[in-house]
Design a protein around this motif. Sequence first.
Motif, short mmCIF file in Angstrom:
data_model
loop_
_atom_site.label_atom_id
_atom_site.label_comp_id
_atom_site.label_asym_id
_atom_site.label_seq_id
_atom_site.Cartn_x
_atom_site.Cartn_y
_atom_site.Cartn_z
N THR A 83 6.90 2.27 -2.19
CA THR A 83 5.81 3.24 -2.29
C THR A 83 4.46 2.55 -2.44
O THR A 83 3.42 3.13 -2.13
CB THR A 83 6.00 4.21 -3.47
OG1 THR A 83 5.99 3.49 -4.70
CG2 THR A 83 7.26 5.02 -3.34
N LYS A 91 7.55 4.37 4.71
CA LYS A 91 6.40 5.18 4.32
C LYS A 91 6.61 6.66 4.64
O LYS A 91 6.25 7.52 3.83
CB LYS A 91 5.13 4.66 4.99
CG LYS A 91 3.88 5.34 4.47
CD LYS A 91 2.66 4.51 4.73
CE LYS A 91 1.40 5.14 4.22
NZ LYS A 91 1.44 5.67 2.88
N THR A 94 8.78 7.74 1.66
CA THR A 94 8.19 7.67 0.33
C THR A 94 7.01 8.63 0.18
O THR A 94 6.75 9.12 -0.91
CB THR A 94 7.76 6.23 -0.04
OG1 THR A 94 6.82 5.75 0.93
CG2 THR A 94 8.96 5.30 -0.09
N ASP A 95 6.31 8.93 1.27
CA ASP A 95 5.20 9.88 1.20
C ASP A 95 5.69 11.30 0.91
O ASP A 95 4.91 12.14 0.47
CB ASP A 95 4.39 9.88 2.50
CG ASP A 95 3.49 8.66 2.61
OD1 ASP A 95 3.35 7.90 1.63
OD2 ASP A 95 2.92 8.47 3.70
#
Length: 132
Positions: A83, A91, A94-95
Amino acid sequence: MKEGGADFSKLKLAFYSENNRGVHTLRDIKIGEQVLFVPDNLLITLEMAFQSPLGKLMYEKGLRQRLISPKHNFLGAYILQETRKEDSLWKYYTDLLPQDIGEFPVFFGEDDKKWLEGSRFIYSIEEKLEEI
């Protein structure tokens, strides 16, 4: 994920609120029917977690033998590392993670725990916390 070969066309992903999400089928699923396919290269694995810088350090410090749930801890640490990376391969994943984890049972206050009195769940939490 679709571009990478994942298939979740039989599922509906739902976003109810910041900390409440769900996965539902779009129709009845037959026994033995494949519902979800994710290629290996799109999976975060325990092996990746072990080989990460923090994973290696955790392993060297003997945490694999001392943690209550080492697999989850190593994977969690790996995801936390990812993250922080702007160029992370993960990404897109994790976003999507919640920014607030206050609803996670280990963070329950006394008022929250009162709602669980008499259930096996509350005893399980307390036993685990005493072991730490």
